[in-house]
Design an enzyme around this catalytic site. Structure first.
Site, PDB file in Angstrom:
ATOM      1  N   THR A 424       0.826  -1.213   0.000  1.00 15.12           N
ATOM      2  CA  THR A 424       0.000   0.000   0.000  1.00 15.12           C
ATOM      3  C   THR A 424       0.855   1.256   0.000  1.00 15.12           C
ATOM      4  O   THR A 424       2.021   1.234   0.406  1.00 15.12           O
ATOM      5  CB  THR A 424      -0.908   0.048   1.250  1.00 15.12           C
ATOM      6  OG1 THR A 424      -0.191  -0.493   2.374  1.00 15.12           O
ATOM      7  CG2 THR A 424      -2.168  -0.762   1.068  1.00 15.12           C
ATOM      8  N   SER A 493     -10.878  -4.180   3.032  1.00 18.98           N
ATOM      9  CA  SER A 493      -9.575  -3.515   2.962  1.00 18.98           C
ATOM     10  C   SER A 493      -9.192  -3.015   4.347  1.00 18.98           C
ATOM     11  O   SER A 493     -10.050  -2.645   5.149  1.00 18.98           O
ATOM     12  CB  SER A 493      -9.638  -2.330   1.988  1.00 18.98           C
ATOM     13  OG  SER A 493      -8.513  -1.490   2.131  1.00 18.98           O
TER      14      SER A 493
END
Length: 626
Positions: A424, A493
């Site tokens: 990420t 998520s």
């Protein structure tokens, strides 16, 4: 009501790069407090990548001028607190922070800046972000309204609940692991709603980077080394980009060129939006071809059907701070649940008791994460989240915390397990007193599915973020049914971007902090610890971002703590029954902006040294009293 000061924004003169008038009292503060650069080239500080950017974007005069000014005002290579005036960008890459800040200098909005920074990260941090992935963007406009854009990846129409039952490894690598990417749909929607400058001007700096080259950054090299054999087997072209013909990893600083991606980004820039990725173009076809050649089932219809979704943010007032975060399928609810539990204890400190209470709150909050999923396809999510983030639930769970001991895992109510991947990036932007963006993006695991298109798009493996039936975790907990695969569903998520506002100001509710993190399932606890360091402990933003962290995930039932954490606190936590693992691995990586509400001209920013991040900052405008 406090007396009102009115200012007008005036673009900085080219012969006064700082945008500061010597006789302007409101601007003198910056001249007194911005640190002078310590590494110079022709009198100014530059990184090696900055030089490449500057040389490449001369044709875009406004962007380049803003970039030069931002560097001249000081890209901060140290982690000492640095004072800013009116705007800052913090991201995983110092070069991309410069690109984003140059947009602010060119009178772009915070959203414009975030878009330019994210596209740049897709070029430079190819292991973690890009067109082949998705994300969630939290936006506060100049009037203080906050909204969230969900552009998380989505399962193809042919996906099914049991598609990985025979071989769960196919959720991690190969064509079946690829979900429909959302990045360009999300950025296009954000620009349509909040953009001020042209779409093309936001993409063009990244075109130049991809074509002319950029220095290889350490995090990309480190992940390439870890994935070397998989890259060599699954993606020889990507392997050859990062290794010599003899299989030796390229050194940090080696110039990487991505000409195919440059051509694609030029097409995206020229088309006026990111729709060219989805509308059946030759680019769309090549995405589908790459997925299907590797055993996947994605179609052009799946790309055409993808939509970014506007969602109301989740919000909670914790003492004097109004916190906004992203709703499901992101994990902002997990963060707010922990904050509500801790709220009744009062401000935390660096004591053993405070760390114990934080760990216990994280356990309770993480258990309830198994109730989060795509709210469009799971009707139970809305009610579950409303309960999770309520004060009443926080009070109930706080009463269950025992200050003299931790408890067995069953005590916290764990009944199912979830997991998400660690690849990420985080971008935090602030422009002026009110305007802010906190956005997190991912392509799943580092290098995603290990697949890429001939255009250079690295494709996600977000299907691995769904729960898979008939599997169990280390403690025998079954998967969370609410996160099972369905056609066109978005997986859970860990992303938890936050914008915090100060509710104690008399005349306005001004931005106080813009925070987010990368690092997979450790994201909510990383953001929690940075926020507590800023809002409770009063640490400066650089100290908060680089502070040693802990992470409790439930399964396995131990607390991972970074080397360098307080030995006294570690001993104290062990005495309370916590199983401690001291690790030399980083726990999360954060980018944050912090505004001094006692003087709204002061904006601080920092990016995590764990991921080689740097912030870019400086004076956006001269301030002239009306």
């Amino acid at each position: 009501m406090a007396s009102e000061k009115k200012f007008q924004f005036v673009e900085a003169d080219s012969d006064n790069a700082s945008g500061i008038d010597d006789d302007d009292e409101d601007a003198k503060l910056v001249a007194e407090t911005v640190e002078e650069p310590t590494v110079s080239l022709c009198g100014h500080q530059f990184s090696s990548l900055s030089v490449l950017i500057i040389g490449g974007v001369l044709f875009a005069a406004l962007v380049t001028l803003g970039l030069l000014i931002s560097i001249a005002l000081g890209l901060n290579d140290s982690m000492t607190p640095t004072l800013y005036l009116r705007g800052a960008v913090a991201s995983d890459s110092g070069a991309c922070s410069e690109v984003g800040f140059s947009v602010l200098k060119g009178n772009g909005s915070a959203v414009d800046s975030a878009i330019a920074t994210l596209v740049c990260l897709g070029v430079v941090r190819l292991q973690s972000a890009g067109i082949g992935g998705g994300g969630t963007m939290l936006i506060r406009n100049a009037s203080g309204h906050v909204t969230s854009i969900d552009y998380r990846e989505m399962a193809p129409g042919s996906a099914s609940r049991d598609m990985f039952n025979a071989d769960s490894s196919k959720a991690q690598l190969g064509g079946l692991s690829v979900a429909v990417p959302g990045q360009m749909k999300g950025l296009s929607l954000a620009h349509e709603m909040f953009g001020k400058t042209s779409w093309s001007s936001l993409i063009q700096p990244s075109v130049v980077l991809a074509r002319n080259g950029f220095p290889l950054e350490k995090p990309t090299r480190d992940w390439a080394i870890q994935k070397e054999q998989q890259l060599k087997q699954s993606n020889p072209s990507l392997h050859s980009l990062l290794f010599t013909a003899d299989g030796v990893p390229l050194p940090v600083g080696a110039v990487i060129r991505r000409p195919q991606l440059a051509n694609l980004l030029q097409s995206v820039a020229d088309s006026g939006s990111g729709d060219i990725i989805y509308n059946g173009s030759s680019i769309s076809q090549r995405i589908v071809d790459a997925v299907r050649a590797a055993g996947g089932s994605m179609t052009l219809q799946d790309l055409a059907a993808y939509r970014a979704v506007l969602r109301p943010p989740l919000s909670a007032t914790i003492r004097s701070n109004l916190l906004h975060t992203s709703p499901p399928p992101s994990s902002g609810a997990t963060l707010l649940s922990a904050m509500q539990i801790l709220r009744g204890f009062g401000p935390l400190s660096d004591s053993t008791l405070s760390f114990h209470r934080m760990i216990e709150a994280i356990k309770f909050a993480f258990v309830r994460r198994s109730e989060i999923a795509d709210p469009d396809l799971e009707s139970s999510v809305a009610a579950a989240v409303a309960t999770m983030i309520s004060q009443e639930e926080g009070d109930r769970l706080r009463a269950m915390i025992r200050d003299n001991s931790t408890q067995p895992l069953s005590y916290y109510g764990a009944s199912s397990a979830t997991t998400t991947a660690p690849g990420t990036v985080q971008v935090s932007v602030q422009r002026g007193e009110q305007e802010a963006v906190s956005v997190t993006e991912s392509i799943g695991s580092p290098f995603g599915s290990l697949l890429s298109t001939v255009d250079g798009i690295v494709l996600n493996n977000a299907m691995n973020d769904f729960s898979i039936p008939n599997t169990v975790d280390l403690h025998g907990f079954p998967p969370a049914e609410v996160n099972f695969i369905k056609p066109h569903k978005r997986p859970l998520s860990s992303m938890s971007p936050v914008i915090a506002a100060n509710t104690q100001l008399n005349d306005t509710i001004a931005v106080r902090a813009v925070v987010g993190a990368g690092g997979g399932p450790s994201i909510p606890s990383t953001v929690l610890q940075v926020l507590i360091d800023l809002l409770d402990k009063g640490k400066d933003v650089s100290t908060a971002v680089k502070a040693k962290r802990l992470y409790q995930r439930l399964t396995p039932d131990l607390v991972a703590i970074e080397e360098g954490f307080s030995e006294e606190a570690i001993a104290g936590l062990r005495s309370l029954g916590h199983s401690i693992l001291v690790t030399n691995r980083s726990i999360g990586h954060s980018s944050a902006v912090y505004q001094d509400n006692s003087d709204p001209r002061r904006i601080y920013a920092a990016s995590d040294p764990r991921d080689s991040g740097k912030a870019s900052y400086g004076a956006l405008f001269k301030l002239k009293k009306k």
